[in-house]
Design a protein around this motif. Structure first.
Motif, PDB file in Angstrom:
ATOM      1  N   TYR A  12      31.239 -22.886  29.416  1.00 47.97           N
ATOM      2  CA  TYR A  12      32.159 -23.660  28.582  1.00 47.97           C
ATOM      3  C   TYR A  12      33.242 -24.360  29.390  1.00 47.97           C
ATOM      4  N   LYS A  13      33.521 -23.841  30.563  1.00 50.48           N
ATOM      5  CA  LYS A  13      34.569 -24.404  31.411  1.00 50.48           C
ATOM      6  C   LYS A  13      34.395 -25.901  31.640  1.00 50.48           C
ATOM      7  N   TRP A  14      33.146 -26.293  31.842  1.00 51.46           N
ATOM      8  CA  TRP A  14      32.844 -27.709  32.091  1.00 51.46           C
ATOM      9  C   TRP A  14      33.281 -28.573  30.918  1.00 51.46           C
ATOM     10  N   ILE A  15      33.083 -28.073  29.727  1.00 48.28           N
ATOM     11  CA  ILE A  15      33.445 -28.821  28.525  1.00 48.28           C
ATOM     12  C   ILE A  15      34.952 -28.810  28.332  1.00 48.28           C
ATOM     13  N   GLU A  16      35.550 -27.674  28.633  1.00 44.55           N
ATOM     14  CA  GLU A  16      36.993 -27.554  28.481  1.00 44.55           C
ATOM     15  C   GLU A  16      37.707 -28.573  29.381  1.00 44.55           C
ATOM     16  N   ASP A  17      37.271 -28.639  30.621  1.00 46.40           N
ATOM     17  CA  ASP A  17      37.861 -29.607  31.566  1.00 46.40           C
ATOM     18  C   ASP A  17      37.640 -31.034  31.075  1.00 46.40           C
ATOM     19  N   LEU A  18      36.437 -31.275  30.586  1.00 44.86           N
ATOM     20  CA  LEU A  18      36.083 -32.606  30.103  1.00 44.86           C
ATOM     21  C   LEU A  18      36.938 -33.000  28.900  1.00 44.86           C
ATOM     22  N   MET A  19      37.147 -32.041  28.011  1.00 49.40           N
ATOM     23  CA  MET A  19      37.948 -32.337  26.818  1.00 49.40           C
ATOM     24  C   MET A  19      39.398 -32.617  27.187  1.00 49.40           C
ATOM     25  N   ASP A  20      39.868 -31.947  28.224  1.00 51.25           N
ATOM     26  CA  ASP A  20      41.231 -32.225  28.713  1.00 51.25           C
ATOM     27  C   ASP A  20      41.348 -33.677  29.166  1.00 51.25           C
ATOM     28  N   VAL A  21      40.345 -34.113  29.916  1.00 53.92           N
ATOM     29  CA  VAL A  21      40.338 -35.489  30.410  1.00 53.92           C
ATOM     30  C   VAL A  21      40.278 -36.471  29.249  1.00 53.92           C
ATOM     31  N   MET A  22      39.440 -36.179  28.292  1.00 53.22           N
ATOM     32  CA  MET A  22      39.276 -37.082  27.155  1.00 53.22           C
ATOM     33  C   MET A  22      40.549 -37.154  26.329  1.00 53.22           C
ATOM     34  N   LEU A  81      39.141 -16.029  -0.512  1.00 52.76           N
ATOM     35  CA  LEU A  81      39.595 -14.830  -1.201  1.00 52.76           C
ATOM     36  C   LEU A  81      40.836 -14.196  -0.581  1.00 52.76           C
ATOM     37  N   GLY A  82      41.070 -14.529   0.660  1.00 51.44           N
ATOM     38  CA  GLY A  82      42.191 -13.883   1.342  1.00 51.44           C
ATOM     39  C   GLY A  82      43.543 -14.309   0.793  1.00 51.44           C
ATOM     40  N   LYS A  83      44.569 -13.739   1.382  1.00 50.21           N
ATOM     41  CA  LYS A  83      45.930 -14.051   0.945  1.00 50.21           C
ATOM     42  C   LYS A  83      46.260 -15.524   1.229  1.00 50.21           C
ATOM     43  N   ALA A  84      45.688 -16.004   2.318  1.00 50.75           N
ATOM     44  CA  ALA A  84      45.995 -17.376   2.729  1.00 50.75           C
ATOM     45  C   ALA A  84      44.924 -18.334   2.244  1.00 50.75           C
ATOM     46  N   LYS A  85      44.671 -18.314   0.939  1.00 50.96           N
ATOM     47  CA  LYS A  85      43.629 -19.169   0.379  1.00 50.96           C
ATOM     48  C   LYS A  85      43.940 -20.647   0.616  1.00 50.96           C
ATOM     49  N   ASN A  86      43.010 -21.315   1.221  1.00 49.47           N
ATOM     50  CA  ASN A  86      43.118 -22.736   1.544  1.00 49.47           C
ATOM     51  C   ASN A  86      44.258 -23.050   2.522  1.00 49.47           C
ATOM     52  N   GLU A  87      44.860 -22.023   3.036  1.00 52.15           N
ATOM     53  CA  GLU A  87      45.946 -22.277   3.997  1.00 52.15           C
ATOM     54  C   GLU A  87      45.664 -21.621   5.333  1.00 52.15           C
ATOM     55  N   LEU A  88      44.515 -21.034   5.410  1.00 60.55           N
ATOM     56  CA  LEU A  88      44.126 -20.340   6.633  1.00 60.55           C
ATOM     57  C   LEU A  88      43.958 -21.333   7.785  1.00 60.55           C
ATOM     58  N   ILE A  89      44.485 -20.941   8.917  1.00 64.17           N
ATOM     59  CA  ILE A  89      44.345 -21.788  10.096  1.00 64.17           C
ATOM     60  C   ILE A  89      43.320 -21.123  11.017  1.00 64.17           C
ATOM     61  N   THR A  90      42.294 -21.855  11.321  1.00 64.03           N
ATOM     62  CA  THR A  90      41.268 -21.306  12.194  1.00 64.03           C
ATOM     63  C   THR A  90      41.519 -21.752  13.624  1.00 64.03           C
ATOM     64  N   ALA A  91      41.651 -20.801  14.488  1.00 66.14           N
ATOM     65  CA  ALA A  91      41.803 -21.115  15.912  1.00 66.14           C
ATOM     66  C   ALA A  91      40.547 -20.636  16.622  1.00 66.14           C
ATOM     67  N   PHE A  92      39.991 -21.517  17.378  1.00 64.66           N
ATOM     68  CA  PHE A  92      38.737 -21.192  18.050  1.00 64.66           C
ATOM     69  C   PHE A  92      38.945 -21.193  19.560  1.00 64.66           C
ATOM     70  N   LYS A  93      38.623 -20.064  20.166  1.00 63.40           N
ATOM     71  CA  LYS A  93      38.782 -19.965  21.615  1.00 63.40           C
ATOM     72  C   LYS A  93      37.455 -19.548  22.229  1.00 63.40           C
ATOM     73  N   ALA A  94      37.164 -20.140  23.349  1.00 64.99           N
ATOM     74  CA  ALA A  94      35.945 -19.742  24.045  1.00 64.99           C
ATOM     75  C   ALA A  94      36.271 -19.401  25.484  1.00 64.99           C
ATOM     76  N   ASP A  95      35.662 -18.352  25.947  1.00 58.17           N
ATOM     77  CA  ASP A  95      35.806 -17.952  27.336  1.00 58.17           C
ATOM     78  C   ASP A  95      35.223 -19.051  28.231  1.00 58.17           C
ATOM     79  N   THR A  96      35.846 -19.266  29.368  1.00 53.97           N
ATOM     80  CA  THR A  96      35.366 -20.329  30.257  1.00 53.97           C
ATOM     81  C   THR A  96      33.941 -20.076  30.751  1.00 53.97           C
ATOM     82  N   GLU A  97      33.525 -18.819  30.683  1.00 56.09           N
ATOM     83  CA  GLU A  97      32.174 -18.481  31.158  1.00 56.09           C
ATOM     84  C   GLU A  97      31.148 -18.441  30.028  1.00 56.09           C
ATOM     85  N   ALA A  98      31.607 -18.641  28.806  1.00 54.13           N
ATOM     86  CA  ALA A  98      30.687 -18.558  27.670  1.00 54.13           C
ATOM     87  C   ALA A  98      29.709 -19.723  27.695  1.00 54.13           C
ATOM     88  N   PRO A  99      28.453 -19.485  27.309  1.00 50.13           N
ATOM     89  CA  PRO A  99      27.499 -20.599  27.308  1.00 50.13           C
ATOM     90  C   PRO A  99      27.833 -21.632  26.232  1.00 50.13           C
TER      91      PRO A  99
END
Lengths: 171, 185
Positions: free
Chosen positions: A142-152, B118-136
């Motif tokens: 994912y790192k490659w995409i993260e860096d790319l998105m920063d640039v974009m 259904l949660g307390k924050a109906k329609n107000e929920l903020i989704t934050a998505f994080k991915a590890d730099t090594e994740a495919p």
């Protein structure tokens, strides 16, 4: 009394329906066949696109710049590749980048993240209508995409497309 | 042959006339054309096109990322739904400041719909998505796809109630401490 054996002299089959069907299929495949683009012909890698659920939206074929992140099968090395589909835009971007005459002929260039930054900027200058697509191999970190998105983000190209593939089987 | 000479003309005419009388008139019953080479070539082309056509056409997933801003945006942590992908592709989720819990991708869609409706924050929920730099990357797209699917369901449900859906979703960079915490689980 022994029966007189009839001597067979071959036989004829009516091939007309066979030919009909064959030509039907042939025309179907001929019309649906889409040939590899110029840039795909030059590349030494194949991208395994990430799979997503069925979607009807297709890649636009005008004003498109594709950023490819792929694993080179020969060098076994991950790199960014940049391809602009529009010929005139491509030439003007390459000129701004001060490419060598050999590089000018290529429809797809290998780039590092800094080159990509300049390329994206110049593409947006050359044609502000250009939309960006990211074609990334699903095995890449994912790192490659993260860096790319920063640039974009830095270059204000905040709307782009991920190229995906229809999930085989299931919804 | 027409200019054969004047002297020859008379006997020739006689001969021709006599022959025409003798010859049986053949009745034409159509003709046969050997189609074998045609079929050969047709099949050859057919197999060529069949092998070279790829039936899988690329499709796209629209993405919009926020513009570069310096101002920090404050969010209500209680309404925060954090979704994280670990380096091995496992998905973890947590609400507010709870500890991340692993979730199977098959259940993720249902979970996202539930939390948003259904949660307390109906329609107000903020989704934050994080991915590890090594994740495919394939996994990242898979999760985004599931969230998009869930979004359709949420919008449909809310529109039945006459409420307009406000989607709050962001791809956030994974901080090193988050990364370390997830990898330690």
């Amino acid at each position: 009394m022994p029966k007189v054996k009839k001597h067979r002299v071959g036989f004829a089959v009516d091939m007309t329906p066979l030919v009909d069907v064959t030509f039907l299929l042939l025309t179907f495949f001929m019309f649906t066949a889409k040939f590899k683009s110029e840039s795909e012909n030059e590349q030494k890698f194949q991208i395994k696109r990430p799979q997503a659920s069925a979607d009807t939206s297709k890649l636009p074929d005008k004003n498109l710049a594709v950023i490819k992140v792929a694993i080179d099968t020969v060098a076994n090395d991950t790199a960014y590749y940049y391809a602009i589909l529009n010929e005139t835009d491509r030439q003007s971007v390459y000129q701004k980048m001060n490419f060598t005459s050999e590089m000018m002929l290529k429809s797809q260039v290998k780039a590092n993240i800094d080159d990509l930054d300049k390329l994206i900027l110049q593409t947006r200058v050359a044609n502000y209508k250009t939309s960006f697509a990211i074609e990334c191999d699903r095995r890449i970190r994912y790192k490659w995409i993260e860096d790319l998105m920063d640039v974009m983000r830095k270059r204000n190209a905040t709307i782009f497309k991920f190229v995906t593939e229809k999930k085989s089987g299931g919804s | 042959m027409a200019g054969g000479g004047g002297g020859m003309e008379v006997p020739q005419r006689v001969k021709r006339g006599s022959k025409a009388h003798k010859r049986k008139k053949k009745k034409r019953l159509g003709f046969r054309l050997d189609m074998t080479p045609l079929v050969d070539v047709a099949f050859l082309l057919l197999t060529f096109f069949m092998y070279t056509t790829s039936m899988i056409t690329p499709q796209i997933m629209e993405m919009t990322i926020p513009k570069d801003i310096d101002v920090d945006v404050q969010v209500d942590e209680n309404k925060l739904f954090t979704l994280q992908i670990r380096n091995d592709g496992k998905v973890y989720y947590n609400i507010a400041k709870d500890d991340p819990v692993v979730i199977d991708t098959a259940n993720l869609r249902q979970k996202a719909v539930e939390l948003n409706l259904l949660g307390k924050a109906k329609n107000e929920l903020i989704t934050a998505f994080k991915a590890d730099t090594e994740a495919p990357f394939g996994m990242v797209v898979a999760v985004l796809d599931i969230l998009n699917q869930a979004e359709g369901e949420i919008t449909l449900q809310l529109s039945k109630e006459g409420v307009k859906r406000k989607r709050k979703f962001a791809i956030v960079k994974m901080e090193p401490e988050d990364q370390a915490k997830l990898r330690g689980l």
